[in-house]
Scaffold this motif. Structure first.
Motif, mmCIF file in Angstrom:
data_model
loop_
_atom_site.group_PDB
_atom_site.id
_atom_site.type_symbol
_atom_site.label_atom_id
_atom_site.label_comp_id
_atom_site.label_asym_id
_atom_site.label_seq_id
_atom_site.Cartn_x
_atom_site.Cartn_y
_atom_site.Cartn_z
ATOM 1 N N ARG A 17 6.927 -27.975 2.622
ATOM 2 C CA ARG A 17 5.928 -27.467 2.667
ATOM 3 C C ARG A 17 5.121 -28.273 1.479
ATOM 4 N NH1 ARG A 17 8.907 -22.680 3.439
ATOM 5 N NH2 ARG A 17 8.621 -21.916 5.711
ATOM 6 N N SER A 18 5.664 -28.549 0.637
ATOM 7 C CA SER A 18 4.736 -29.247 -0.593
ATOM 8 C C SER A 18 4.518 -30.934 -0.325
ATOM 9 C CB SER A 18 5.561 -29.131 -1.742
ATOM 10 O OG SER A 18 6.706 -29.959 -1.757
ATOM 11 N N GLY A 19 5.053 -31.417 0.796
ATOM 12 C CA GLY A 19 5.005 -32.680 1.163
ATOM 13 C C GLY A 19 5.825 -33.695 0.423
ATOM 14 N N GLU A 20 6.708 -33.142 -0.194
ATOM 15 C CA GLU A 20 7.880 -34.049 -0.693
ATOM 16 C C GLU A 20 8.615 -34.784 0.307
ATOM 17 O OE1 GLU A 20 11.576 -33.739 -3.966
ATOM 18 O OE2 GLU A 20 10.038 -32.177 -4.167
ATOM 19 N N TYR A 21 8.911 -34.162 1.308
ATOM 20 C CA TYR A 21 9.225 -34.794 2.564
ATOM 21 C C TYR A 21 7.999 -34.448 3.538
ATOM 22 C CZ TYR A 21 13.888 -34.453 0.871
ATOM 23 O OH TYR A 21 15.429 -34.592 0.054
ATOM 24 N N ALA A 22 7.501 -35.629 3.797
ATOM 25 C CA ALA A 22 6.492 -35.768 4.783
ATOM 26 C C ALA A 22 6.616 -35.572 6.051
ATOM 27 C CB ALA A 22 5.574 -37.143 4.413
ATOM 28 N N PRO A 23 5.724 -35.297 6.869
ATOM 29 C CA PRO A 23 6.122 -35.123 8.647
ATOM 30 C C PRO A 23 6.423 -36.618 8.793
ATOM 31 C CG PRO A 23 3.583 -34.055 7.909
ATOM 32 C CD PRO A 23 4.415 -34.743 6.584
ATOM 33 N N GLY A 24 7.620 -36.202 9.677
ATOM 34 C CA GLY A 24 8.338 -37.441 10.190
ATOM 35 C C GLY A 24 9.570 -38.016 9.273
ATOM 36 N N ALA A 25 9.584 -37.653 8.097
ATOM 37 C CA ALA A 25 10.550 -38.070 7.204
ATOM 38 C C ALA A 25 11.917 -37.512 7.589
ATOM 39 C CB ALA A 25 10.185 -37.704 5.772
ATOM 40 N N GLN A 26 12.697 -38.437 7.146
ATOM 41 C CA GLN A 26 14.384 -38.055 7.571
ATOM 42 C C GLN A 26 14.868 -37.199 6.065
ATOM 43 O OE1 GLN A 26 16.739 -41.032 8.880
ATOM 44 N NE2 GLN A 26 18.496 -39.861 9.061
ATOM 45 N N LEU A 27 15.581 -36.110 6.356
ATOM 46 C CA LEU A 27 15.941 -35.318 5.130
ATOM 47 C C LEU A 27 17.440 -36.349 5.070
ATOM 48 C CD1 LEU A 27 15.707 -31.762 6.035
ATOM 49 C CD2 LEU A 27 14.024 -33.221 4.961
ATOM 50 N N PRO A 28 17.937 -35.985 3.785
ATOM 51 C CA PRO A 28 19.310 -36.961 3.574
ATOM 52 C C PRO A 28 20.367 -36.452 4.619
ATOM 53 C CG PRO A 28 18.174 -35.674 1.531
ATOM 54 C CD PRO A 28 17.526 -35.188 2.800
ATOM 55 N N GLN A 29 21.560 -37.362 4.724
ATOM 56 C CA GLN A 29 22.444 -37.020 5.450
ATOM 57 C C GLN A 29 23.359 -35.952 4.885
ATOM 58 O OE1 GLN A 29 23.215 -38.506 8.454
ATOM 59 N NE2 GLN A 29 21.346 -39.701 8.414
ATOM 60 N N ILE A 30 23.988 -35.188 5.655
ATOM 61 C CA ILE A 30 24.870 -33.850 5.191
ATOM 62 C C ILE A 30 25.639 -34.371 4.108
ATOM 63 C CG2 ILE A 30 26.517 -32.405 5.823
ATOM 64 C CD1 ILE A 30 25.016 -31.913 8.303
ATOM 65 N N ILE A 66 14.825 -34.742 11.203
ATOM 66 C CA ILE A 66 13.393 -35.138 10.697
ATOM 67 C C ILE A 66 12.495 -34.169 10.462
ATOM 68 C CG2 ILE A 66 11.644 -36.403 11.655
ATOM 69 C CD1 ILE A 66 14.387 -38.109 11.243
ATOM 70 N N VAL A 67 11.758 -34.219 9.332
ATOM 71 C CA VAL A 67 10.738 -33.263 9.342
ATOM 72 C C VAL A 67 9.822 -33.201 10.472
ATOM 73 C CG1 VAL A 67 8.710 -32.261 8.067
ATOM 74 C CG2 VAL A 67 10.788 -33.461 7.012
ATOM 75 N N ARG A 68 9.413 -32.099 11.076
ATOM 76 C CA ARG A 68 8.433 -32.044 12.290
ATOM 77 C C ARG A 68 7.174 -32.911 12.014
ATOM 78 N NH1 ARG A 68 8.797 -28.553 16.689
ATOM 79 N NH2 ARG A 68 10.854 -27.404 16.972
ATOM 80 N N PRO A 69 6.967 -33.831 13.031
ATOM 81 C CA PRO A 69 5.983 -34.866 12.672
ATOM 82 C C PRO A 69 4.473 -34.472 12.749
ATOM 83 C CG PRO A 69 6.885 -35.425 14.732
ATOM 84 C CD PRO A 69 7.749 -34.320 14.086
ATOM 85 N N ARG A 70 4.200 -33.464 13.602
ATOM 86 C CA ARG A 70 2.913 -33.226 13.803
ATOM 87 C C ARG A 70 2.583 -31.822 13.864
ATOM 88 N NH1 ARG A 70 0.240 -37.153 17.868
ATOM 89 N NH2 ARG A 70 -1.273 -36.639 16.183
ATOM 90 N N ALA A 71 1.364 -31.430 13.464
ATOM 91 C CA ALA A 71 0.528 -30.277 13.468
ATOM 92 C C ALA A 71 0.636 -29.499 14.946
ATOM 93 C CB ALA A 71 -0.624 -30.058 12.774
ATOM 94 N N PRO A 72 0.599 -28.322 15.163
ATOM 95 C CA PRO A 72 0.505 -27.860 16.507
ATOM 96 C C PRO A 72 -0.656 -28.158 17.064
ATOM 97 C CG PRO A 72 1.426 -25.896 15.161
ATOM 98 C CD PRO A 72 1.043 -27.203 14.138
ATOM 99 N N LEU A 73 -0.728 -28.413 18.407
ATOM 100 C CA LEU A 73 -2.073 -28.860 19.266
ATOM 101 C C LEU A 73 -2.838 -27.321 19.201
ATOM 102 C CD1 LEU A 73 -0.359 -30.644 22.209
ATOM 103 C CD2 LEU A 73 -2.384 -31.423 20.887
ATOM 104 N N LYS A 74 -3.963 -27.478 19.219
ATOM 105 C CA LYS A 74 -5.053 -26.139 19.555
ATOM 106 C C LYS A 74 -4.784 -26.207 20.996
ATOM 107 C CE LYS A 74 -8.514 -26.747 15.882
ATOM 108 N NZ LYS A 74 -10.071 -26.977 15.712
ATOM 109 N N ARG A 75 -4.424 -24.690 21.336
ATOM 110 C CA ARG A 75 -4.518 -24.570 22.901
ATOM 111 C C ARG A 75 -5.647 -23.537 23.104
ATOM 112 N NH1 ARG A 75 -5.114 -21.002 27.358
ATOM 113 N NH2 ARG A 75 -3.684 -21.665 28.916
ATOM 114 N N LEU A 76 -6.833 -24.134 23.392
ATOM 115 C CA LEU A 76 -8.252 -23.276 23.348
ATOM 116 C C LEU A 76 -7.855 -22.089 24.559
ATOM 117 C CD1 LEU A 76 -10.463 -26.470 23.407
ATOM 118 C CD2 LEU A 76 -9.746 -25.055 21.463
ATOM 119 N N GLY A 77 -8.940 -21.207 24.310
ATOM 120 C CA GLY A 77 -8.788 -20.122 25.201
ATOM 121 C C GLY A 77 -10.118 -20.419 26.395
#
Length: 264
Positions: A17-30, A66-77
């Motif tokens: 959430r702080s951006g230390e792991y950016a969207p699309g970044a890979q977390l360390p291996q177990i 992988i950190v989820r790479p994208r913000a959710p799409l707007k689904r308009l009403g």
């Protein structure tokens, strides 16, 4: 005291959430976290599964976590159905969502199959036809790039769409302006609609089709579309990946008391 895996999951979530792991970044291996003293293999695995269930990461074989790479799409009403978009232009509903989200799109990101099927109890009630009646089903799978976002199956009475582009199985929207433009050209101008939404656990088939991470729910949509005289011209069922959409509605606040006074 919280288990060790929960503490690790919370620390990683904060780093995401702080951006230390950016969207699309890979977390360390177990293995790397085990060697760093973060806990046993089981502890790290549980932490990663918790992050996946919370929609913060995705895990796939060969790509790691992988950190989820994208913000959710707007689904308009209401705005996604603006007649100016499809009647006067070529902005069908899923494209309207992409435009509002500032995201790129290709028309062939919507694929479809068209078939005649027997109306189930749900479809029969939605269209107002007897159970078992033959109806057209236009089933679409919509993707953003290679990532599926949702499915949508529209059902029609044959008399409304026979011989139109709606029953043409060519991939992509049903020509310029999509299905609503086809109905408009056939003399069935849409006037109002009702949408009902509910969340549920996905089926095994939906998990595979939408490539859902473990534990992610889906949002099911039921849409009924009417002409001005109340004729139902479409009943649609959509299944949406819950984390890939942010549902947005903008509408005038009603005042039924004032409406009643004006009618008197």
């Amino acid at each position: 005291m919280a288990p060790k895996w929960r503490g690790l999951a919370d620390r990683l979530a904060e780093q995401i959430r702080s951006g230390e792991y950016a969207p699309g970044a890979q977390l360390p291996q177990i293995r790397e976290l085990v060697e760093a003293g973060e806990g046993s293999k089981e502890t790290v695995h549980k932490a990663y599964k918790a992050l996946e269930a919370e929609g913060l990461v995705t895990s796939t074989r060969g790509h790691g976590t992988i950190v989820r790479p994208r913000a959710p799409l707007k689904r308009l009403g209401i705005a996604r159905y603006d007649k100016a978009k499809w009647r006067d232009g070529d902005e069908v509903a899923f494209i309207a969502d992409r435009v509002a989200s500032g995201r790129a799109f290709k028309r062939n990101e919507q694929t479809q199959t068209v078939s005649r099927v027997e109306a189930s109890n749900l479809v029969a009630e939605g269209l107002g036809v007897p159970v078992g009646s033959e109806v057209y089903a236009r089933a679409r799978l919509v993707k953003e790039g290679t990532q599926p976002t949702h499915t949508l199956t529209s059902y029609y009475r044959p008399g409304h769409v026979e011989g139109t582009r709606i029953v043409d199985p060519t991939p992509g929207p049903a020509g310029r302006g999509g299905g609503y433009r086809v109905l408009y050209d056939a003399g069935y101008e849409i006037d109002h609609m009702r949408e009902a939404l509910f969340a549920r656990v996905p089926t095994a088939e939906e998990v595979q089709l939408l490539q859902l991470p473990a534990g992610e729910p889906v949002v099911e949509l039921h849409r009924t579309t009417y002409t001005a005289d109340g004729t139902v011209v479409e009943f649609a069922v959509g299944v949406h990946s819950a984390s890939r959409f942010a549902w947005e509605y903008d509408f005038k606040v009603p005042d039924s008391a004032q409406d009643k006074k004006r009618q008197e």
